[in-house]
Design an enzyme around this catalytic site. Structure first.
Site, mmCIF file in Angstrom:
data_model
loop_
_atom_site.group_PDB
_atom_site.id
_atom_site.type_symbol
_atom_site.label_atom_id
_atom_site.label_comp_id
_atom_site.label_asym_id
_atom_site.label_seq_id
_atom_site.Cartn_x
_atom_site.Cartn_y
_atom_site.Cartn_z
ATOM 1 N N ASP A 40 6.518 4.988 -12.388
ATOM 2 C CA ASP A 40 5.332 4.617 -11.615
ATOM 3 C C ASP A 40 4.221 4.097 -12.513
ATOM 4 O OD1 ASP A 40 6.485 5.353 -9.252
ATOM 5 O OD2 ASP A 40 5.488 7.292 -9.108
ATOM 6 N N LYS A 62 3.284 1.836 -7.436
ATOM 7 C CA LYS A 62 2.726 3.034 -6.799
ATOM 8 C C LYS A 62 1.338 3.364 -7.320
ATOM 9 C CE LYS A 62 4.760 5.169 -4.202
ATOM 10 N NZ LYS A 62 4.809 5.025 -2.740
ATOM 11 N N MET A 175 -7.141 11.202 -5.480
ATOM 12 C CA MET A 175 -7.183 9.939 -4.740
ATOM 13 C C MET A 175 -8.382 9.891 -3.788
ATOM 14 S SD MET A 175 -3.079 9.797 -3.915
ATOM 15 C CE MET A 175 -3.087 11.500 -3.335
#
Length: 256
Positions: A40, A62, A175
């Site tokens: 990733d 990703k 996030m």
């Protein structure tokens, strides 16, 4: 080269928060035995040096805001490579099961009867604060912690943040930088204007950046210091243990 004689196998490997030296010894051994590595954006490419030179290395993205493969495509690639080449190491940032969609990949592999090993990684939610000497729990300050996604699949702030803001627990938001204004609003609505807060960009990496303040000031500090994603948000009294927060308290005291 395709080798039909090799046994199909998948290893879900957590790469840790960024510093390649934080990979576990078991993770190194898995990479050394890899025929294919699917990695990733949030993994340090230095880790690929542990894999054999002849191993196939496939970048699958990703990361928010960048081109990335859909999860369904990654699942299919993982199976295809395992069936045709043997041992696939699925290298994922942090820990595979902490907002890493690791179980989805494990479950998909099981539908093809391909054995899967799981090797945990240091989650940024715990490891990154720790590297900054911010414990997620500390006697007298925090008896528990929440690890929450900042943005749900619907694009909204998680409802759990509303409950977490009312608690005395340490709140760690992954996030969530794009939702910082909304998250700050939630903490203010809970009367937590002066709760210590920190934001750490690229934790454990060479370009790590840190800002420390309180709920009232953290948004402006992020803007002033040009903090970008990926970043970890930390809300809780434990942030007051960071050396820079102690300096802030002295500055406020001198002004008062």
């Amino acid at each position: 080269m395709v080798n039909q004689n090799k046994e199909s196998k998948i290893t879900l490997l957590g790469a840790g928060p960024g510093d390649p030296d934080l990979l576990t010894l078991k993770g190194v051994k898995a990479l050394q035995a890899a025929d294919v590595v699917l990695y990733d954006a949030l993994t340090n490419e230095a880790l690929l040096e542990h894999a054999p030179a002849e191993a196939i290395k496939v970048y699958v993205g990703k990361r928010s805001g960048e081109h990335s493969y859909p999860q369904e495509t990654i699942n299919k690639l993982m199976i295809d490579y395992a069936l045709n080449y043997g041992h696939v190491v699925r290298l994922k940032g942090g820990d595979p099961f902490v907002f890493g969609r690791g179980y989805e990949e494990l479950d998909y592999a099981a539908s093809y009867s391909i054995p899967v090993d799981v090797i945990p990684g240091i989650s940024s939610s715990i490891g990154v604060p720790g590297l900054q000497q911010i414990p997620v729990t500390h006697r007298g300050l925090s008896e528990s912690f929440w690890v929450i996604t900042g943005t749900t699949t619907s694009g909204e702030v998680s409802n759990d943040i509303y409950q977490a803001a009312e608690s005395n627990a340490t709140v760690l938001v992954l996030m969530g930088l794009k939702k910082l204004a909304k998250i700050v609003e939630i903490f203010k609505a809970a009367g937590r204007h002066h709760l210590p807060a920190a934001v750490i960009q690229n934790g454990s990496s060479e370009d790590e950046k840190l800002v420390v303040g309180v709920v009232e000031t953290i948004e402006s500090l992020v803007q002033q210091n040009n903090i970008k994603a990926p970043a970890l948000l930390i809300f809780g009294e434990v942030v007051s243990l960071h050396p820079s927060f102690k300096k802030l308290v002295k500055q406020y005291a001198s002004i008062a």
